[in-house]
Motif scaffolding. Structure first.
Motif, PDB file in Angstrom:
ATOM      1  N   ALA A  42     -12.857   1.752 -19.853  1.00 28.13           N
ATOM      2  CA  ALA A  42     -11.417   1.968 -19.989  1.00 28.13           C
ATOM      3  C   ALA A  42     -10.778   2.249 -18.630  1.00 28.13           C
ATOM      4  O   ALA A  42     -11.100   3.240 -17.983  1.00 28.13           O
ATOM      5  CB  ALA A  42     -11.150   3.129 -20.933  1.00 28.13           C
ATOM      6  N   ALA A  43      -9.881   1.370 -18.198  1.00 21.81           N
ATOM      7  CA  ALA A  43      -9.122   1.551 -16.952  1.00 21.81           C
ATOM      8  C   ALA A  43      -9.995   1.983 -15.778  1.00 21.81           C
ATOM      9  O   ALA A  43      -9.784   3.026 -15.175  1.00 21.81           O
ATOM     10  CB  ALA A  43      -7.980   2.570 -17.177  1.00 21.81           C
ATOM     11  N   PRO A  44     -10.992   1.179 -15.411  1.00 22.81           N
ATOM     12  CA  PRO A  44     -11.849   1.553 -14.282  1.00 22.81           C
ATOM     13  C   PRO A  44     -11.065   1.560 -12.974  1.00 22.81           C
ATOM     14  O   PRO A  44     -10.046   0.883 -12.852  1.00 22.81           O
ATOM     15  CB  PRO A  44     -12.912   0.453 -14.261  1.00 22.81           C
ATOM     16  CG  PRO A  44     -12.282  -0.713 -14.932  1.00 22.81           C
ATOM     17  CD  PRO A  44     -11.347  -0.148 -15.960  1.00 22.81           C
ATOM     18  N   LEU A  45     -11.580   2.354 -12.028  1.00 27.00           N
ATOM     19  CA  LEU A  45     -10.960   2.433 -10.706  1.00 27.00           C
ATOM     20  C   LEU A  45     -11.211   1.144  -9.949  1.00 27.00           C
ATOM     21  O   LEU A  45     -12.347   0.828  -9.604  1.00 27.00           O
ATOM     22  CB  LEU A  45     -11.581   3.600  -9.930  1.00 27.00           C
ATOM     23  CG  LEU A  45     -11.176   3.699  -8.453  1.00 27.00           C
ATOM     24  CD1 LEU A  45      -9.704   4.057  -8.330  1.00 27.00           C
ATOM     25  CD2 LEU A  45     -12.026   4.717  -7.729  1.00 27.00           C
ATOM     26  N   LYS A  46     -10.147   0.387  -9.725  1.00 22.73           N
ATOM     27  CA  LYS A  46     -10.223  -0.815  -8.871  1.00 22.73           C
ATOM     28  C   LYS A  46      -8.799  -1.183  -8.479  1.00 22.73           C
ATOM     29  O   LYS A  46      -7.850  -0.798  -9.160  1.00 22.73           O
ATOM     30  CB  LYS A  46     -10.935  -1.963  -9.593  1.00 22.73           C
ATOM     31  CG  LYS A  46     -10.271  -2.404 -10.893  1.00 22.73           C
ATOM     32  CD  LYS A  46     -10.742  -3.802 -11.270  1.00 22.73           C
ATOM     33  CE  LYS A  46      -9.771  -4.417 -12.283  1.00 22.73           C
ATOM     34  NZ  LYS A  46     -10.313  -4.681 -13.579  1.00 22.73           N
ATOM     35  N   PRO A  47      -8.619  -1.910  -7.369  1.00 22.44           N
ATOM     36  CA  PRO A  47      -7.247  -2.244  -6.965  1.00 22.44           C
ATOM     37  C   PRO A  47      -6.531  -3.037  -8.057  1.00 22.44           C
ATOM     38  O   PRO A  47      -7.103  -3.971  -8.619  1.00 22.44           O
ATOM     39  CB  PRO A  47      -7.458  -3.092  -5.703  1.00 22.44           C
ATOM     40  CG  PRO A  47      -8.805  -2.728  -5.195  1.00 22.44           C
ATOM     41  CD  PRO A  47      -9.622  -2.403  -6.422  1.00 22.44           C
ATOM     42  N   ALA A  48      -5.285  -2.650  -8.371  1.00 22.06           N
ATOM     43  CA  ALA A  48      -4.486  -3.370  -9.371  1.00 22.06           C
ATOM     44  C   ALA A  48      -4.143  -4.742  -8.809  1.00 22.06           C
ATOM     45  O   ALA A  48      -4.147  -4.942  -7.595  1.00 22.06           O
ATOM     46  CB  ALA A  48      -3.198  -2.593  -9.637  1.00 22.06           C
ATOM     47  N   SER A  49      -3.825  -5.680  -9.696  1.00 22.39           N
ATOM     48  CA  SER A  49      -3.435  -6.990  -9.182  1.00 22.39           C
ATOM     49  C   SER A  49      -2.133  -6.816  -8.397  1.00 22.39           C
ATOM     50  O   SER A  49      -1.209  -6.134  -8.836  1.00 22.39           O
ATOM     51  CB  SER A  49      -3.326  -7.992 -10.337  1.00 22.39           C
ATOM     52  OG  SER A  49      -2.007  -8.334 -10.587  1.00 22.39           O
ATOM     53  N   GLY A  50      -2.090  -7.361  -7.207  1.00 20.79           N
ATOM     54  CA  GLY A  50      -0.916  -7.228  -6.346  1.00 20.79           C
ATOM     55  C   GLY A  50      -0.936  -6.000  -5.457  1.00 20.79           C
ATOM     56  O   GLY A  50      -0.009  -5.777  -4.682  1.00 20.79           O
ATOM     57  N   ALA A  51      -1.988  -5.186  -5.551  1.00 16.86           N
ATOM     58  CA  ALA A  51      -2.031  -3.958  -4.736  1.00 16.86           C
ATOM     59  C   ALA A  51      -2.396  -4.280  -3.277  1.00 16.86           C
ATOM     60  O   ALA A  51      -3.177  -5.192  -3.008  1.00 16.86           O
ATOM     61  CB  ALA A  51      -3.052  -2.980  -5.305  1.00 16.86           C
ATOM     62  N   ILE A  52      -1.821  -3.519  -2.357  1.00 22.40           N
ATOM     63  CA  ILE A  52      -2.183  -3.617  -0.947  1.00 22.40           C
ATOM     64  C   ILE A  52      -3.229  -2.543  -0.685  1.00 22.40           C
ATOM     65  O   ILE A  52      -3.044  -1.379  -1.059  1.00 22.40           O
ATOM     66  CB  ILE A  52      -0.984  -3.357  -0.019  1.00 22.40           C
ATOM     67  CG1 ILE A  52       0.220  -4.213  -0.414  1.00 22.40           C
ATOM     68  CG2 ILE A  52      -1.369  -3.604   1.437  1.00 22.40           C
ATOM     69  CD1 ILE A  52       1.445  -3.987   0.461  1.00 22.40           C
ATOM     70  N   ILE A  53      -4.328  -2.913  -0.053  1.00 24.56           N
ATOM     71  CA  ILE A  53      -5.390  -1.946   0.231  1.00 24.56           C
ATOM     72  C   ILE A  53      -5.147  -1.311   1.600  1.00 24.56           C
ATOM     73  O   ILE A  53      -4.905  -2.016   2.578  1.00 24.56           O
ATOM     74  CB  ILE A  53      -6.773  -2.637   0.170  1.00 24.56           C
ATOM     75  CG1 ILE A  53      -6.995  -3.146  -1.257  1.00 24.56           C
ATOM     76  CG2 ILE A  53      -7.887  -1.670   0.586  1.00 24.56           C
ATOM     77  CD1 ILE A  53      -8.231  -3.976  -1.469  1.00 24.56           C
ATOM     78  N   LEU A  54      -5.164   0.015   1.626  1.00 28.37           N
ATOM     79  CA  LEU A  54      -4.956   0.739   2.885  1.00 28.37           C
ATOM     80  C   LEU A  54      -6.141   1.666   3.115  1.00 28.37           C
ATOM     81  O   LEU A  54      -6.350   2.626   2.363  1.00 28.37           O
ATOM     82  CB  LEU A  54      -3.637   1.532   2.819  1.00 28.37           C
ATOM     83  CG  LEU A  54      -3.284   2.388   4.038  1.00 28.37           C
ATOM     84  CD1 LEU A  54      -3.213   1.564   5.317  1.00 28.37           C
ATOM     85  CD2 LEU A  54      -1.935   3.100   3.817  1.00 28.37           C
ATOM     86  N   ASP A  55      -6.954   1.348   4.129  1.00 26.26           N
ATOM     87  CA  ASP A  55      -8.112   2.179   4.465  1.00 26.26           C
ATOM     88  C   ASP A  55      -7.643   3.256   5.442  1.00 26.26           C
ATOM     89  O   ASP A  55      -7.172   2.945   6.536  1.00 26.26           O
ATOM     90  CB  ASP A  55      -9.208   1.307   5.091  1.00 26.26           C
ATOM     91  CG  ASP A  55     -10.509   2.075   5.275  1.00 26.26           C
ATOM     92  OD1 ASP A  55     -10.456   3.286   5.618  1.00 26.26           O
ATOM     93  OD2 ASP A  55     -11.585   1.488   5.083  1.00 26.26           O
ATOM     94  N   THR A  56      -7.799   4.523   5.040  1.00 22.67           N
ATOM     95  CA  THR A  56      -7.285   5.620   5.865  1.00 22.67           C
ATOM     96  C   THR A  56      -8.379   6.330   6.659  1.00 22.67           C
ATOM     97  O   THR A  56      -8.130   7.389   7.223  1.00 22.67           O
ATOM     98  CB  THR A  56      -6.557   6.670   4.995  1.00 22.67           C
ATOM     99  OG1 THR A  56      -7.524   7.326   4.158  1.00 22.67           O
ATOM    100  CG2 THR A  56      -5.478   6.044   4.132  1.00 22.67           C
ATOM    101  N   SER A  57      -9.590   5.736   6.711  1.00 19.90           N
ATOM    102  CA  SER A  57     -10.698   6.410   7.415  1.00 19.90           C
ATOM    103  C   SER A  57     -10.321   6.774   8.842  1.00 19.90           C
ATOM    104  O   SER A  57     -10.694   7.831   9.345  1.00 19.90           O
ATOM    105  CB  SER A  57     -11.946   5.522   7.471  1.00 19.90           C
ATOM    106  OG  SER A  57     -12.307   5.088   6.200  1.00 19.90           O
ATOM    107  N   GLU A  58      -9.592   5.873   9.510  1.00 19.06           N
ATOM    108  CA  GLU A  58      -9.328   6.054  10.947  1.00 19.06           C
ATOM    109  C   GLU A  58      -7.877   6.403  11.249  1.00 19.06           C
ATOM    110  O   GLU A  58      -7.474   6.351  12.404  1.00 19.06           O
ATOM    111  CB  GLU A  58      -9.684   4.762  11.710  1.00 19.06           C
ATOM    112  CG  GLU A  58     -11.066   4.196  11.416  1.00 19.06           C
ATOM    113  CD  GLU A  58     -12.180   4.966  12.107  1.00 19.06           C
ATOM    114  OE1 GLU A  58     -11.868   5.712  13.061  1.00 19.06           O
ATOM    115  OE2 GLU A  58     -13.339   4.844  11.681  1.00 19.06           O
ATOM    116  N   ILE A  59      -7.068   6.679  10.231  1.00 17.07           N
ATOM    117  CA  ILE A  59      -5.660   6.996  10.515  1.00 17.07           C
ATOM    118  C   ILE A  59      -5.277   8.359   9.934  1.00 17.07           C
ATOM    119  O   ILE A  59      -5.956   8.883   9.040  1.00 17.07           O
ATOM    120  CB  ILE A  59      -4.686   5.901  10.000  1.00 17.07           C
ATOM    121  CG1 ILE A  59      -4.741   5.777   8.475  1.00 17.07           C
ATOM    122  CG2 ILE A  59      -4.973   4.553  10.670  1.00 17.07           C
ATOM    123  CD1 ILE A  59      -3.693   4.832   7.896  1.00 17.07           C
TER     124      ILE A  59
END
Ligand code: CDP
Ligand code: CDP
Length: 225
Positions: free
Chosen positions: A185-202
């Protein structure tokens, strides 16, 4: 459904969703929904009432009529201020256990939709863009390496004067990531149309500015009605 603007910010634990969503909402004068708090409150209430975390029907009843209020950054359950209690790691783990139950997720839908008010809403969680607000104006999937996320959570706990152990934190985080990503049920994954932003280095501030920039661009490219 109504047409007030929604920005969704989904992602794994300690990716910075809460911090970024709260600041973006403040900047735009939008309402803010911390959907994870609703799962946490439901889990806390189940524990207090000695209801087993596998008892789907009973927990769905609790979730459908959650006696909670959000006042000036404080979370109230009935007449108790549970702001710190709901943020405990153990409650995060309990929340992820009840979050796999479809009837519990269904019971929380209307409450989440009710946060969409003028002039707009920023909502953070796991399924804001995929299930609850699929028509959002902007969908973000925030992520960061497990190491970055564990050390952020560690810092947050130490700052609050709560003792923490890095090994346990990494273990909890991986366990919760796995449960959230693999559930039906509603697993964690990017929604269709989502922009992925990796914040590891910011920094959080850079992430906030990036989201505001993308929102401004989305507004410009919107066909006039
Ligand atoms: O809501 P979520 O569990 O995704 O994360 P959070 O509670 O907002 O915690 C993230 C922590 O990492 C906060 O202490 C932030 O200040 C910090 N942080 C961040 O949010 N974003 C970055 N790019 C860097 C640090
Ligand atoms: O802040 P953090 O990312 O650690 O947790 P949270 O956002 O408060 O969410 C706690 C748990 O609730 C997550 O591990 C998910 O299992 C669940 N959750 C969910 O299933 N769907 C949401 N929209 C929000 C939270």
């Amino acid at each position: 459904t109504n047409k007030y603007a929604v920005i969704t910010i989904d992602g794994p634990t300690a990716s910075g969703k809460g911090t970024v969503a709260h600041r973006v909402a403040k900047h735009l004068g939008f309402h803010y929904l911390d959907s994870g708090a609703l799962y946490r409150l439901t889990a806390l209430m189940a524990q207090r009432k000695n209801i087993s975390l596998d008892d789907e029907a009973s927990i769905a009843v609790l979730a459908r009529a959650l006696p909670c209020r959000f006042v000036h950054g404080h979370v109230m359950l009935e007449d108790d201020d549970v702001t710190d209690d709901v943020r405990a790691e153990a409650i995060g783990v309990a929340a992820s256990r009840i979050a796999v139950l479809p009837e519990v997720r269904k019971a929380l839908v209307d409450l989440q939709l009710s946060f969409r008010n003028a002039p707009g809403l920023v909502a953070d969680g796991r399924d804001m863009g995929s299930v609850i607000f699929p028509d959002a104006s902007l969908k973000i999937f925030l992520t960061a390496s497990a190491e970055a996320r564990a050390s952020r959570r560690y810092k947050q706990l130490i700052e609050k004067g709560i003792s923490a152990n890095m090994e346990d934190l990494v273990k909890d985080l991986m366990e919760r990531d796995a449960r959230d990503s693999t559930r039906a049920a509603a697993p964690l994954k990017p929604a269709s149309g989502a922009i992925i932003l990796d914040t590891s280095e910011i920094t959080a501030e850079q992430a906030v500015n990036q989201v505001l920039e993308w929102y401004a661009e989305a507004q410009e490219s919107k066909p006039s009605q």
